[in-house]
Design an enzyme around this catalytic site. Structure first.
Site, PDB file in Angstrom:
ATOM      1  CE  LYS A 210     -19.861 -44.825 -50.643  1.00  0.00           C
ATOM      2  NZ  LYS A 210     -18.783 -45.203 -49.806  1.00  0.00           N
ATOM      3  CG  HIS A 213     -23.654 -47.494 -50.905  1.00  0.00           C
ATOM      4  ND1 HIS A 213     -22.357 -47.930 -50.655  1.00  0.00           N
ATOM      5  CD2 HIS A 213     -23.944 -47.919 -52.168  1.00  0.00           C
ATOM      6  CE1 HIS A 213     -21.892 -48.574 -51.710  1.00  0.00           C
ATOM      7  NE2 HIS A 213     -22.838 -48.577 -52.649  1.00  0.00           N
ATOM      8  CG  ASN A 214     -19.954 -47.686 -47.513  1.00  0.00           C
ATOM      9  OD1 ASN A 214     -20.384 -47.461 -48.643  1.00  0.00           O
ATOM     10  ND2 ASN A 214     -18.715 -47.420 -47.177  1.00  0.00           N
ATOM     11  CD  GLU A 217     -19.443 -51.692 -49.684  1.00  0.00           C
ATOM     12  OE1 GLU A 217     -19.733 -50.719 -50.397  1.00  0.00           O
ATOM     13  OE2 GLU A 217     -18.356 -51.778 -49.068  1.00  0.00           O
ATOM     14  CE1 TYR A 218     -18.663 -52.030 -44.161  1.00  0.00           C
ATOM     15  CE2 TYR A 218     -18.614 -53.216 -42.097  1.00  0.00           C
ATOM     16  CZ  TYR A 218     -18.064 -52.287 -42.944  1.00  0.00           C
ATOM     17  OH  TYR A 218     -16.921 -51.617 -42.567  1.00  0.00           O
ATOM     18  CE  LYS A 288     -10.160 -48.614 -46.081  1.00  0.00           C
ATOM     19  NZ  LYS A 288     -11.064 -49.206 -47.104  1.00  0.00           N
ATOM     20  NE  ARG A 474     -39.013 -50.905 -19.922  1.00  0.00           N
ATOM     21  CZ  ARG A 474     -39.698 -49.786 -20.023  1.00  0.00           C
ATOM     22  NH1 ARG A 474     -40.964 -49.825 -20.390  1.00  0.00           N
ATOM     23  NH2 ARG A 474     -39.128 -48.643 -19.793  1.00  0.00           N
TER      24      ARG A 474
END
Ligand code: 6PG
Length: 506
Positions: A210, A213-214, A217-218, A288, A474
């Site tokens: 989930k 998923h978000n 979504e963003y 959120k 490096r």
């Protein structure tokens, strides 16, 4: 069955917006509920809505005034849904249930947007007191009420008990077409079709999925916003004109809930001023935290998700409104507007850029889940996850079906970009994508998500990246060693400060 005279099938704690709508969805699907909220007004509200929607039938929601009463009024072994804000409130409820006498074979189902590591810990920590299970819910208020996408995870035994409940309330897709079956009337749930709920795994995996998923979504939202920004400020299109373009796009491969609602927002007029609503909404984005968690996880696992991360950065940059206002007067941009294509050509180019960048954002999200599954020992089924997201959730789109098909063809696909269908699509549309990025740069319009997706694509398809020079740097300052391209026999170091700079095998 009258709830007043007999025990409720299910308990439900938390009658906020999501909780109340999930409870009514459960009631529509034949489950009576004993419900509790610290705010008794919210319980009364849920009962009143049940009565209003179901005036002739028996009450389906019974209000309780304590955790003890809720346990006493729910049939054993109990299933208790919880919809409270993520974080401490979830543990608060769990401890209250233990104090109230919950049993070891009762199941507590967290439906909130919890951080996946909290869910993993809760599965362990509450074992023996009760079974902690979770089902992440996507789809907002409407989805919760009439059919969300669900991502359940936890104890497999608990899943066998919850499966019929969750499948009944989930969104459904038409098995033949793969398209959502839309029905949004109280008391008349969709019974037919394929439910958008499938067991994800254990150890918090449902909440991880989930979270991604978000994150997607963003990215999806930011990509649409960048396209809007170019149309509005580089092409001087009105919000209504842009809405019309989005509506047109919504009948092709970009067909999605987010494109659909973007058109609706752009068409809305502010009743007070008569101006397009979008022009009077302050350009400061909220968040959120789930997008941020996705970005952090991608950095921690070392799986690049730059388009998702860029979308999080874009929200953060938007909040610097005062500084941007000052900077807009001080820092010069380019002289012209940078757009070389005609409006019709540019609209087509933007369509293709959005499509290609969207493919990359989803490729990043799915690859992140693949790497997390390896790291955490989850057996994730990516075709099934794509299928769950075809309806009910915020990123629902026709686009999810070819993703499901790609993982069906090859469950171990390294990236969506390597699937023949998506490789062909990006190949076909990439020149318009490149053209949009070039014009955005020349116009001085930020398009970080669209261009980061292109850089990701170009990095992913490039055989030799400049990391060879980086490894040399490096090794020069920190003796960090490097491998050779001409033989695979371990690490080398150049003694940069010694005469003749000899190379040694380390
Ligand atoms: C969903 C949404 C939902 C919520 C987001 C909003 O899947 O239903 O993603 O979970 O709307 O959490 O998130 P932000 O406030 O961070 O945009």
């Amino acid at each position: 069955m009258s709830v007043e005279k007999s025990l409720a099938h299910l308990g439900f704690i938390g009658m906020g917006v999501m909780g109340k709508n999930l409870a009514l969805n459960l009631a529509d699907n034949g489950y009576n509920l004993a419900v509790f909220d610290l705010d008794s007004g919210k319980v009364n509200d849920a009962i009143a809505q049940d009565r209003a929607e179901n005036p002739k039938g028996e009450p389906r929601i019974q209000g309780c005034s304590s955790y003890t009463e809720l346990l006493a009024h729910t049939v054993s072994p109990r299933i208790i849904f919880v919809s409270v804000p993520a974080g401490d409130p979830v543990d608060h409820v769990c401890h209250k249930l233990i104090d109230a006498g919950i049993s070891a074979d009762d199941i507590v189902v967290d439906t909130g947007n919890s951080l996946w590591t909290d869910t993993r810990d809760r599965e362990k920590n509450y074992a023996g007191s009760f079974i902690f299970f979770s089902t992440a819910v996507s789809g907002g208020e409407e989805g919760a009420r009439f059919g969300p996408a669900l991502m359940p995870s936890g104890d497999p035994y608990a899943w066998t008990r919850l499966r019929p409940v969750l499948e009944s309330i989930a969104a459904k897709v038409d098995t033949a077409t793969g398209l959502p079956i839309e029905r949004r009337e109280p008391g008349n749930p969709v019974k037919e079709g394929e439910p958008c709920a499938a067991y994800i795994g254990d150890s918090g995996s449902g909440h991880y999925v989930k979270m991604v998923h978000n994150g997607i979504e963003y990215a999806d939202m930011q990509l649409i916003c960048e396209v809007y920004h170019l149309m509005r400020h580089a092409m001087s299109m009105t919000p209504a004109e842009i809405a019309a373009v989005f509506r047109d796009w919504n009948s092709g491969p970009l067909h999605s809930y987010l494109i659909e609602i973007s058109a609706e927002v752009l068409d809305e007029v502010d009743q007070e001023t008569g101006l397009p609503l979008v022009d009077i909404i302050l350009d400061k984005a909220g968040q959120k935290g789930t997008g941020l968690w996705t970005a952090v996880s991608s950095l921690q696992i070392g799986t690049p998700a730059p388009t998702i991360t860029n979308a999080v950065f874009a929200r953060a940059l938007s909040t610097l409104k005062d500084v941007r206002l000052e900077a807009s007067k001080l820092l010069p941009g380019p002289a012209g507007n940078g757009i070389t294509a005609s409006r019709a050509e540019m609209v087509e180019q933007l369509h293709d850029a959005l499509y290609c960048a969207k493919i990359c954002a989803y490729a990043q999200g799915f690859q992140l889940m693949q790497m997390a599954a390896k790291e955490h020992g989850w057996n994730l089924n990516f075709s099934s996850i794509a299928k769950i997201w075809r309806a009910g959730c915020i990123i629902r789109a026709v686009f999810l079906q070819p993703i499901a098909d790609a993982f069906e063809r090859n469950p171990n696909l390294h990236s969506l970009l390597m699937d023949p269908f998506f490789a062909e699509q990006v190949g076909q549309y990439q020149s318009n994508w490149r053209s949009v990025v070039a014009q955005a740069v020349l116009a001085g319009i930020p398009a970080g998500a669209i261009s980061s997706a292109l850089a990701y694509y170009d990095s992913y398809r490039t055989e030799v990246l400049p990391a060879n020079l980086l490894q040399g740097q490096r090794d020069f300052f920190g003796a960090h060693t490097f491998e050779r391209v001409d033989r695979q026999d371990g690490k080398y170091h150049v003694k940069w400060s010694e005469p003749g700079r000899p190379m040694v095998k380390v």
